[in-house]
Design a protein around this motif. Structure first.
Motif, PDB file in Angstrom:
ATOM      1  N   HIS A  44       0.902  -1.206  -0.069  1.00 19.06           N
ATOM      2  CA  HIS A  44      -0.010   0.112  -0.024  1.00 19.06           C
ATOM      3  C   HIS A  44       0.961   1.246   0.048  1.00 19.06           C
ATOM      4  N   ALA A  45       1.141   1.533  -1.355  1.00 17.47           N
ATOM      5  CA  ALA A  45       2.205   2.507  -1.234  1.00 17.47           C
ATOM      6  C   ALA A  45       1.808   4.087  -2.174  1.00 17.47           C
ATOM      7  N   ARG A  46       1.935   5.072  -1.465  1.00 17.62           N
ATOM      8  CA  ARG A  46       1.371   6.280  -2.426  1.00 17.62           C
ATOM      9  C   ARG A  46       2.540   7.110  -2.380  1.00 17.62           C
ATOM     10  N   THR A  48       3.311  11.558  -3.603  1.00 13.42           N
ATOM     11  CA  THR A  48       2.473  12.807  -4.407  1.00 13.42           C
ATOM     12  C   THR A  48       3.664  14.106  -4.772  1.00 13.42           C
ATOM     13  N   ARG A  58       0.172  12.351  -8.526  1.00 15.33           N
ATOM     14  CA  ARG A  58      -0.333  11.313  -7.660  1.00 15.33           C
ATOM     15  C   ARG A  58       0.071   9.893  -8.054  1.00 15.33           C
ATOM     16  N   VAL A  59       0.752   8.990  -7.268  1.00 18.63           N
ATOM     17  CA  VAL A  59       0.865   7.638  -7.874  1.00 18.63           C
ATOM     18  C   VAL A  59       0.280   6.648  -6.666  1.00 18.63           C
ATOM     19  N   GLU A  60      -0.115   5.516  -7.110  1.00 21.43           N
ATOM     20  CA  GLU A  60      -0.287   4.568  -6.067  1.00 21.43           C
ATOM     21  C   GLU A  60      -0.068   2.934  -6.563  1.00 21.43           C
ATOM     22  N   GLU A  62      -0.777  -0.858  -5.012  1.00 19.58           N
ATOM     23  CA  GLU A  62      -1.549  -1.504  -4.080  1.00 19.58           C
ATOM     24  C   GLU A  62      -1.521  -2.842  -4.547  1.00 19.58           C
TER      25      GLU A  62
END
Length: 164
Positions: A44-46, A48, A58-60, A62
């Motif tokens: 679970h990495a985010r 900005t 923004r990048v995610e 999961e």
């Protein structure tokens, strides 16, 4: 050997050969693995940022379940192709040199040239090298742990005219 056993062995051979015939071949591929690692828990990495012109970014990433993260160095000869396939996860690809036409499962083409990047999910796809020289790619795979990087797939009906 009993007739029932002979029929079973013959049917198994036909099914196995049929599976090979349905899969599409890879032509001219060389792809050593540069790095391989495992993540044994969910990711679970985010991230900005604000770009230099003030736009928000923004990048995610999961995952659910353990994953394998691999970096692969790829090269496909001029005129080659990678056959119809899918992946059990996500792949981020950067084309370092050359050019390709990438096809989705509906045979919709997208052209990529050196310096382009794209992301592939689990959809069926293939590409053909369109440059007169070999292509060079770097790919980052995030896939389900214990799975192959690539799942060969039969060509969709629309591919008949593409020669893939």
């Amino acid at each position: 050997m009993k007739t029932k056993t002979k029929v079973f062995i013959g049917a198994a051979a036909i099914i196995a050969l049929g599976g090979v015939a349905l899969a599409t071949p890879i032509v001219g591929l060389l792809s050593p693995i540069l790095a391989l690692g495992t993540q044994n828990s969910d990711i679970h990495a985010r991230g900005t940022a604000v770009t230099s012109n003030g736009e928000h970014f923004r990048v995610e990433l999961e995952t659910e379940g353990p994953s394998t993260i691999t970096t692969q160095d790829g090269s496909v000869a001029a005129g080659g192709h990678n056959g119809w396939h899918s992946h059990p996860g996500m792949v981020v690809v950067t084309l370092i040199s050359g050019s390709i036409t990438w096809y989705d499962q509906s045979c919709v083409p997208t052209d990529y040239k050196a310096g382009d990047s794209w992301v592939e999910g689990s959809q069926i796809h293939a590409y053909r090298v369109t440059s007169t020289t070999a292509i060079h790619t770097i790919a980052l795979f995030v896939i389900a742990q214990g799975q192959a990087y690539r799942i060969d797939q039969p060509a969709p009906a629309c591919a008949a005219g593409l020669g893939l």
